[in-house]
Design an enzyme around this catalytic site. Structure first.
Site, short mmCIF file in Angstrom:
data_model
loop_
_atom_site.label_atom_id
_atom_site.label_comp_id
_atom_site.label_asym_id
_atom_site.label_seq_id
_atom_site.Cartn_x
_atom_site.Cartn_y
_atom_site.Cartn_z
N GLY A 69 -8.20 -3.88 -2.24
CA GLY A 69 -6.83 -4.10 -1.81
C GLY A 69 -5.92 -4.69 -2.87
O GLY A 69 -4.76 -4.28 -3.00
N THR A 70 -6.40 -5.66 -3.62
CA THR A 70 -5.56 -6.32 -4.62
C THR A 70 -5.10 -5.33 -5.69
O THR A 70 -3.91 -5.26 -6.01
CB THR A 70 -6.31 -7.50 -5.26
N GLN A 177 -5.57 -5.11 6.39
CA GLN A 177 -6.07 -5.71 7.63
C GLN A 177 -5.98 -4.78 8.82
O GLN A 177 -6.57 -5.07 9.87
CB GLN A 177 -5.30 -7.00 7.93
N SER A 197 -8.81 -1.51 2.00
CA SER A 197 -9.97 -2.06 1.30
C SER A 197 -11.22 -1.89 2.14
O SER A 197 -11.25 -2.28 3.31
CB SER A 197 -9.73 -3.55 0.99
N SER A 198 -12.24 -1.34 1.55
CA SER A 198 -13.47 -0.95 2.23
C SER A 198 -14.16 -2.07 3.00
O SER A 198 -14.60 -1.88 4.14
CB SER A 198 -14.43 -0.35 1.20
N HIS A 199 -14.28 -3.26 2.39
CA HIS A 199 -15.10 -4.30 3.01
C HIS A 199 -14.46 -4.93 4.24
O HIS A 199 -15.09 -5.72 4.94
CB HIS A 199 -15.45 -5.38 1.98
N THR A 235 -14.64 4.23 -14.84
CA THR A 235 -15.48 5.23 -14.17
C THR A 235 -15.41 5.07 -12.67
O THR A 235 -15.49 3.96 -12.13
CB THR A 235 -16.94 5.07 -14.65
N CYS A 321 -8.47 -15.13 -0.37
CA CYS A 321 -7.97 -15.03 -1.74
C CYS A 321 -7.19 -16.26 -2.18
O CYS A 321 -6.81 -16.38 -3.33
CB CYS A 321 -7.10 -13.77 -1.89
#
Length: 386
Positions: A69-70, A177, A197-199, A235, A321
């Protein structure tokens, strides 16, 4: 330990974990390599790109995979501004955005941009009329998060998008979120860019994506970059992307079931919170039930967090964060609270594994902490007066 900090991060979904291992083993080639092993990885990458575009309700050519996300927020805003051919330099955002947005705004301010920070209304929602009043002829970009990470306020992205599109102003939304908890495909057409964001939805850490409308002629932030069509260097994390895709598919399928589960848990919080005068739960005009912000009268949030940890509950003082900075919650300040009141803030957030018994046990503990702390304070105050 009962985990109530899912807004910070989620455990890895088992199916997503299996996919990560499989791809790491069988699709290990660099997707930019021209040999067949690289081509195999590239085909998988493009399949994931198409699937994430379907889940988001956007065009595949606008999807760019990132580290989370960041980075997504920073690169999205930078890309939108790179497409601005005018000399105008005015941006509007909110005082309650994620630290990655605030950090980006600070950098842009140093580069000569004027940034307007909108406060939140008493109900946690920005005032659309105030937004319109803040728009200037030189306004080029507005960045407003979809769901606030501390109190769960859901901003009216569709209405805001309509206002901005009529004026030709770029619109970015941090949807970290909200994806996996709300139907993003229903509103994605109203923004020019978004980030996830995946997590946050049971995928692996270190992977996310940005969507930027293919109609926007952005230029590379880092010259010479070739990966992801020049959007970012490095990569591509094929295994992480494939695992995120699996987690995203599952999250979107479960939207209605999970939402109902979180709503039932939030109702328990509200019911038990009413048993004490020392606990405030923040209510919003439109709110994601999985995120609950609260404060105990007269007790700093970090002390509350540590006391809850001692009693077996993992909670937070807000966005992970910025935890540890000893600063007042940005969201609380955006709501108009004093520094002292804002520092009393703590957050709990629910996940699929959270049970009714978990929430009841936590609320009994936090109500007990609130009552004990304020009873002790009353005794101390009475002693001081004597």
């Amino acid at each position: 330990m009962i985990y109530l900090d899912y807004a910070a991060t989620c455990p890895l979904d088992s199916d997503a974990g299996k996919m990560y291992l499989e791809v790491s083993t069988d699709y290990y080639g660099n997707s930019s390599s021209l040999h067949d092993i690289g081509g195999k990885a590239s085909d998988l990458l493009e399949g994931c790109r198409g699937e994430m575009a379907r889940l988001l309700g956007v065009e595949k050519s606008g999807i760019y995979f990132t580290s989370g996300g960041t980075e997504s927020n920073f690169l999205a805003i930078t890309a939108l501004l790179s497409a601005n051919k005018r000399a105008d330099k005015h941006i509007i955002t909110t005082a309650s955005e994620h630290s990655s947005i605030h950090g980006t705004m600070k950098r842009l301010a140093a580069d000569g941009y004027a940034v307007t920070f909108l406060p939140l209304g008493a109900n946690g929602i920005i005032d659309e009329q105030m937004l319109e009043a803040c728009i200037k002829p030189e306004t080029v970009l507005v960045s407003i998060q979809h769901v606030n990470s501390e109190i769960g306020a859901i901003q009216p992205i569709e209405k805001i998008g309509t206002i901005l599109k009529e004026r030709g102003i770029y619109f970015h939304s941090d949807m970290v979120q909200s994806f996996g908890k709300l139907d993003i495909a229903a509103i994605s057409a109203k923004v020019d860019s978004l980030s996830i964001s995946s997590h946050k939805f049971y995928g692996p850490k270190g992977v996310g994506l940005t969507y930027i409308s293919p109609a926007i002629p952005w230029t590379c932030f880092l010259p010479g970059t070739t990966h992801e069509n020049g959007f970012r260097a490095g990569t591509v994390n094929i295994a992480g992307i494939a695992a995120m895709c699996v987690a995203a598919q599952k999250a979107v399928k479960r939207l209605a079931v999970d939402y109902a589960h979180y709503q039932a848990l939030r109702e328990i919080v509200m019911e038990l919170a009413s048993s004490t005068d020392y606990l405030t739960v923040f209510q919003c005009g439109n709110q994601l039930p999985a995120v609950v912000g609260m404060r105990i009268l007269g007790m700093e949030g970090q002390w509350t967090m540590l006391e809850c940890n001692r009693r077996g509950f993992a909670i937070s003082t807000g966005s992970a964060c910025q935890t540890g900075q000893q600063a007042p919650s940005k969201t609380m300040k955006a709501l108009g609270l004093s520094d002292e009141e804002a520092k009393e803030f703590v957050r709990i957030s629910f996940g699929r594994a959270t049970t009714i018994d978990d929430v009841k046990a936590f609320m009994q503990a936090v109500v007990s902490v609130a009552n004990e702390r304020n009873a002790l304070r009353s005794i101390n105050e009475a002693g001081t007066k004597q």
